[in-house]
Scaffold this motif. Structure first.
Motif, mmCIF file in Angstrom:
data_model
loop_
_atom_site.group_PDB
_atom_site.id
_atom_site.type_symbol
_atom_site.label_atom_id
_atom_site.label_comp_id
_atom_site.label_asym_id
_atom_site.label_seq_id
_atom_site.Cartn_x
_atom_site.Cartn_y
_atom_site.Cartn_z
ATOM 1 N N GLY A 73 0.692 -1.142 -0.019
ATOM 2 C CA GLY A 73 -0.046 -0.014 -0.148
ATOM 3 C C GLY A 73 0.726 1.475 0.104
ATOM 4 N N ARG A 74 2.140 1.268 0.028
ATOM 5 C CA ARG A 74 2.912 2.275 -0.227
ATOM 6 C C ARG A 74 3.692 2.453 -1.341
ATOM 7 N N GLN A 75 4.330 3.540 -1.599
ATOM 8 C CA GLN A 75 5.158 3.939 -2.664
ATOM 9 C C GLN A 75 6.359 4.464 -2.378
ATOM 10 N N THR A 95 15.214 -2.942 -0.548
ATOM 11 C CA THR A 95 13.877 -2.542 -0.499
ATOM 12 C C THR A 95 13.161 -2.715 0.492
ATOM 13 N N LEU A 96 13.238 -3.784 1.172
ATOM 14 C CA LEU A 96 12.400 -4.151 2.395
ATOM 15 C C LEU A 96 12.455 -3.318 3.464
ATOM 16 N N GLU A 97 14.036 -2.490 3.769
ATOM 17 C CA GLU A 97 14.113 -1.533 4.654
ATOM 18 C C GLU A 97 13.628 -0.197 4.310
ATOM 19 N N ILE A 98 13.706 0.070 3.045
ATOM 20 C CA ILE A 98 12.951 1.193 2.487
ATOM 21 C C ILE A 98 11.462 1.357 2.918
ATOM 22 N N PHE A 99 10.939 0.246 2.621
ATOM 23 C CA PHE A 99 9.376 0.485 2.984
ATOM 24 C C PHE A 99 9.096 -0.041 4.463
ATOM 25 N N GLY A 100 10.213 -0.239 5.168
ATOM 26 C CA GLY A 100 10.086 -0.551 6.614
ATOM 27 C C GLY A 100 9.149 -1.904 6.801
ATOM 28 N N LEU A 101 9.573 -2.799 6.028
ATOM 29 C CA LEU A 101 9.143 -4.140 6.425
ATOM 30 C C LEU A 101 10.113 -5.110 6.948
ATOM 31 N N ALA A 102 9.690 -6.170 7.465
ATOM 32 C CA ALA A 102 10.714 -7.434 7.888
ATOM 33 C C ALA A 102 9.707 -8.684 7.358
ATOM 34 N N VAL A 103 10.484 -9.552 7.464
ATOM 35 C CA VAL A 103 9.966 -11.084 6.990
ATOM 36 C C VAL A 103 9.515 -11.823 8.228
ATOM 37 N N ASP A 104 8.221 -12.273 8.272
ATOM 38 C CA ASP A 104 7.746 -13.036 9.254
ATOM 39 C C ASP A 104 7.846 -14.389 8.471
ATOM 40 N N PRO A 105 8.782 -15.239 8.743
ATOM 41 C CA PRO A 105 8.929 -16.492 8.120
ATOM 42 C C PRO A 105 8.089 -17.606 8.517
ATOM 43 N N MET A 111 5.748 -7.712 7.478
ATOM 44 C CA MET A 111 5.162 -7.112 8.573
ATOM 45 C C MET A 111 5.696 -5.709 8.634
ATOM 46 N N PRO A 112 4.974 -4.772 9.070
ATOM 47 C CA PRO A 112 5.789 -3.386 9.070
ATOM 48 C C PRO A 112 6.583 -3.534 10.534
#
Length: 121
Positions: A73-75, A95-105, A111-112
């Motif tokens: 939902g973000r650009q 890219t994950l860091e730029i969007f403020g996301l982490a992996v929930d394995p 997840m934010p």
């Protein structure tokens, strides 16, 4: 850690036209990697060539640029690597860091997360 895919919107550099791409989430990859034809079709051009070490230890040179992406939902603008046509598109750690996301394995999802802002006291 298991792998899972998400849909990444990849745009022309101005963010006017997006193409949806299914990418494998790979927090072990530094950058997002896409087939060169997708990027070139959107008018994205590499601004330099960079070296990359592959899993087998070999080294390759590939085009490196940046473009607008849409995720969760973000650009945002993110670096991208121009890769071979038969390659699997990957969503990398930058890219994950730029969007403020982490992996929930465990649940196979993104997840934010809050970013760290450390300042000298």
């Amino acid at each position: 850690m298991g792998t899972f895919a998400v849909t990444l919107g990849v745009a022309d550099p101005q963010g006017r036209r997006y193409e949806e791409v299914e990418v494998m989430v790979d927090s072990g990859a530094t950058y997002t990697v896409l087939p060169a034809s997708i990027l070139e079709g959107l008018g994205v051009t590499p601004h330099e060539s960079r070296g990359f070490i592959l899993a087998d230890g070999s080294r390759v040179e590939r085009g490196f640029g940046e473009t607008r992406m849409r995720l969760d939902g973000r650009q945002a603008m993110s670096p991208v690597v121009f890769w071979d046509e038969d390659s699997m598109p990957l969503l990398g750690a930058v890219t994950l860091e730029i969007f403020g996301l982490a992996v929930d394995p465990v649940n196979g999802r993104l997840m934010p997360v809050d970013a760290f802002m450390l300042a000298a006291v």
